[in-house]
Design a protein around this motif. Structure first.
Motif, PDB file in Angstrom:
ATOM      1  N   PRO A  39       0.685  -1.230  -0.093  1.00 58.64           N
ATOM      2  CA  PRO A  39      -0.167   0.028   0.096  1.00 58.64           C
ATOM      3  C   PRO A  39       0.806   1.177   0.090  1.00 58.64           C
ATOM      4  O   PRO A  39       1.771   1.441   0.530  1.00 58.64           O
ATOM      5  CB  PRO A  39      -0.665  -0.123   1.351  1.00 58.64           C
ATOM      6  N   GLY A  40       0.285   2.205  -0.798  1.00 59.86           N
ATOM      7  CA  GLY A  40       0.961   3.651  -0.860  1.00 59.86           C
ATOM      8  C   GLY A  40       1.629   3.692  -2.333  1.00 59.86           C
ATOM      9  O   GLY A  40       1.608   3.051  -3.106  1.00 59.86           O
ATOM     10  N   VAL A  41       2.484   4.819  -2.359  1.00 60.46           N
ATOM     11  CA  VAL A  41       2.958   5.146  -3.483  1.00 60.46           C
ATOM     12  C   VAL A  41       4.293   5.848  -3.390  1.00 60.46           C
ATOM     13  O   VAL A  41       4.488   6.621  -2.265  1.00 60.46           O
ATOM     14  CB  VAL A  41       2.304   6.578  -4.361  1.00 60.46           C
ATOM     15  N   GLY A  42       5.451   5.235  -3.917  1.00 65.65           N
ATOM     16  CA  GLY A  42       6.906   5.784  -3.694  1.00 65.65           C
ATOM     17  C   GLY A  42       7.346   5.169  -2.483  1.00 65.65           C
ATOM     18  O   GLY A  42       7.048   4.102  -1.869  1.00 65.65           O
ATOM     19  N   ASP A  43       8.273   5.977  -1.707  1.00 65.79           N
ATOM     20  CA  ASP A  43       8.752   5.346  -0.443  1.00 65.79           C
ATOM     21  C   ASP A  43       8.734   6.694   0.432  1.00 65.79           C
ATOM     22  O   ASP A  43       8.904   7.980  -0.006  1.00 65.79           O
ATOM     23  CB  ASP A  43      10.314   4.856  -0.639  1.00 65.79           C
TER      24      ASP A  43
END
Length: 195
Positions: free
Chosen positions: A49-53
């Motif tokens: 889950p999420g986008v990028g770091d």
């Protein structure tokens, strides 16, 4: 809203639009219906889950990265079961050095996992994209056409830069070795194994 947040929202919106209709299901191929010789399974890591770091991201510290959730771990196991049906355990597995990719690759359970930096994300380091894709194409050109399948676990940006396909989490693009850095695209397999 910060520039980074706006950029991530834009990327997510583009992903939703492209995933919805890039390749018709009639053109996709399932792993269980293809010849395993010379097959390259270019897989986006499973659901994380999420986008990028996060801003404090460190390559060797999984606690600072986006990681697989329960859905992602199950996606990886299902894909591994499909791979074992067509190739047993004669599969070579290479992965990005990001924790979510390494965990995906290990959960496939089809062979030892080798890190391949050419599969690393350049989502927030676009200046590295060209050199990295050149290195990946060189690697692909060296794969003989009669070899057992190769699985490459990577990130959306790498899959898209290499093939033009914008994969969902856990989705694989099936390629065929051809002695060049531009292997032929044979289809796609969704994370649930459907065509």
């Amino acid at each position: 809203m910060s520039t980074l947040v706006r950029r991530r929202l834009l990327v997510a919106a583009l992903a939703a639009m492209l995933i919805a209709g890039f390749i018709p299901a009639s053109q996709a191929a399932g792993l269980d219906t293809v010849d395993p010789k010379g097959l390259i399974v270019l897989m986006r890591h499973a659901e994380a889950p999420g986008v990028g770091d996060p801003p404090n991201f460190e390559l060797r510290d999984c606690a600072t990265q986006r990681n697989l959730d329960a859905t992602g771990r199950e996606q990886a196991r299902r894909t591994g079961a499909l791979l074992r049906r067509i190739a047993g355990r004669a599969v070579t597995v290479h992965s990005s050095q990001w924790c979510r990719c390494l965990e995906t690759a290990r959960l496939l359970d089809v062979g030892p996992v080798q890190e391949l930096p050419a599969l690393n994300s350049f989502f927030e380091r676009r200046e590295e994209q060209e050199a990295q894709i050149v290195a990946l194409r060189r690697f692909l050109a060296g794969l003989p056409p009669d070899r057992p399948p190769v699985v490459l676990v990577t990130h959306q940006v790498v899959v898209t830069a290499l093939t033009g396909v914008f994969p969902a989490s856990g989705e694989a693009v099936l390629l065929r070795t051809n002695g060049t850095g531009e292997p032929a695209i044979e289809g796609r397999v969704k994370a649930d194994g459907s065509r």
